[in-house]
Design an enzyme around this catalytic site. Sequence first.
Site: not given
Length: 522
Positions: A207, A268
């Site tokens: 991410y 993430h």
Amino acid sequence: MSSPPRDSERLRRKRGSIPSMEALGDDSLKDQSLSIVVVGASGDLASKKTFPALFGLFRRDLLPKDVAIIGYARTDMDDEKFHKKALAHIDTKKYPEESKKFTKILSYIHGPYDKDEGYQKLEAHIDEIENKRPDNEPRNRLFYLAVPPTVFADAAAGLKRNCYSRKGRNRIIIEKPFGKDLETCRELLSSLKGEWSEDETYRIDHYLGKEMVKNLLVLRFGNIVLDATLNKNNVSNVQITFKESFGTEGRGGYFDEFGIIRDVCQNHLLQTLSVLAMERPVSFAAEDIRDEKVKVLRCIPPIKAEDCLLGQYVAADGKPGYKDDDTVPDDSNTPTYAGLALFINNPRWEGVPFIMKAGKALNESKVEIRVQFKDVTSGIFTDIARNELVMRIQPDEVIYMKLNSKLPGFETKAIPVELNLTYKDRFTDVDIPTAYEALIHDAIKGDRSNFVRDDELDVAWKIFTPLLHWIDGKGPGPKPQPEAYPYGARGPKDSAAFSAKYGYKRPDDDYTWPTTSVQANL
Ligand SMILES: *[C@@H]1O[C@H](CO)[C@@H](O)[C@H](O)[C@H]1NC(C)=O
Ligand SMILES: *[C@@H]1O[C@H](CO)[C@@H](O)[C@H](O)[C@H]1NC(C)=O
Ligand SMILES: *[C@@H]1O[C@H](CO)[C@@H](O)[C@H](O)[C@H]1NC(C)=O
């Protein structure tokens, strides 16, 4: 209003305002020869992510001129079969020439992960390639571990013992899962640390390679309106949402060990939150950024059971439920959906709920950040919508700001409108790299800002471990049972009430995005 520049050359020339990373250190391996070793080369991660990313860099000419990519895994296959595997997720029709050239730098060695003999064979092969290079070239090596967590430690140790270059720089890239809770994470980190120093270790959370997440720093600190308003005085609540429109589809047995919180939230979404909430770093240098991320994470207390909503999907419309998968135990309480509220106890954010929502088998696939501002003072307005800043991370990057505007016409009536920056319309000929391309590129350049530092992982686990232990039945009290929701639903039926509990106000139900122009009331 002038028309937006469509020309990437002009955009590129304007970019000088951020000091480039090259200027911050000469850790780059780009201008020297490099051997990239992909361990676990026959697996899914390698063929779906690693090789396509390496190819993306190769065709953009971003790999070193003299580069070799060596695959290593247990499967016995010849080069031809290996090339097929490596190219499986690469668009060879779109890039026929480039993909042919790419296979010329690929080779493969097979061997076990837990025995020295395999790595010795690998070492001999790398040596052979490096012997063909000029004598004075440094023998730099980049190891990419695309292997399951059970073999992390063996592979890292085997590589260190047998394939560590004494005549150049070494880097190792690893990817989650980094343990299952604080304790197992610490065990894993310390077993790797025995072999590889923190400077040599690049921990991927992909991410952090996503364009919109990388943009957060510029958006927040490069715009005075956002810099001044992103705080507890102006913001009511923040939502970070991850939705997937498919279930575990045959991988249920693997997923069941982790659940959605370990799969998505603890890494993430928390990484995204830390970049969104951190204070202004002293510079764009990696350690300055990572210091600020750790600081903000340390202000987050462990998530409480009452700030948590769990769900698990069941069969609907011909789609199987989570427990219909034979590899999932019948009494599994593993969440496939989680709503969590986190609080940051620092002067900027105290009292502002950060609502994380993540779920599988929902009605759509989308990842976004939504900052909802507080109500404006009433008086002249009775019922006016809140401002929202929405940043969509995927699919298709979009930033929009919901504002109120007067409905054109004789009446004075406010309607919600949006200032809309849709990347694919605004940056028409910019080729946005995938997260893995961006991260491997950073690792070659020696830029660690978008990789996860050891102390960051430690604080991240501290926030989630008590909650996870409670779900796993290791906490005080009985383990919670997730609320059932049908495959393809918006989530458990309590999910809207959960957001409302933390102050999120849904826009009026009759309000939909005006797709064409709003009908003026003339
Ligand atoms: C928004 O935050 C600023 C501080 O950055 C503060 O001065 C201002 O009063 C806040 N606005 C409201 C409406 O509270
Ligand atoms: C933003 O604009 C794009 C076109 O540029 C449009 O497709 C999209 O629906 C708009 N989004 C919003 C939230 O208004
Ligand atoms: C899915 O549900 C959300 C509400 O949670 C709604 O806003 C969205 O429009 C729905 N998406 C689709 C594709 O129906």
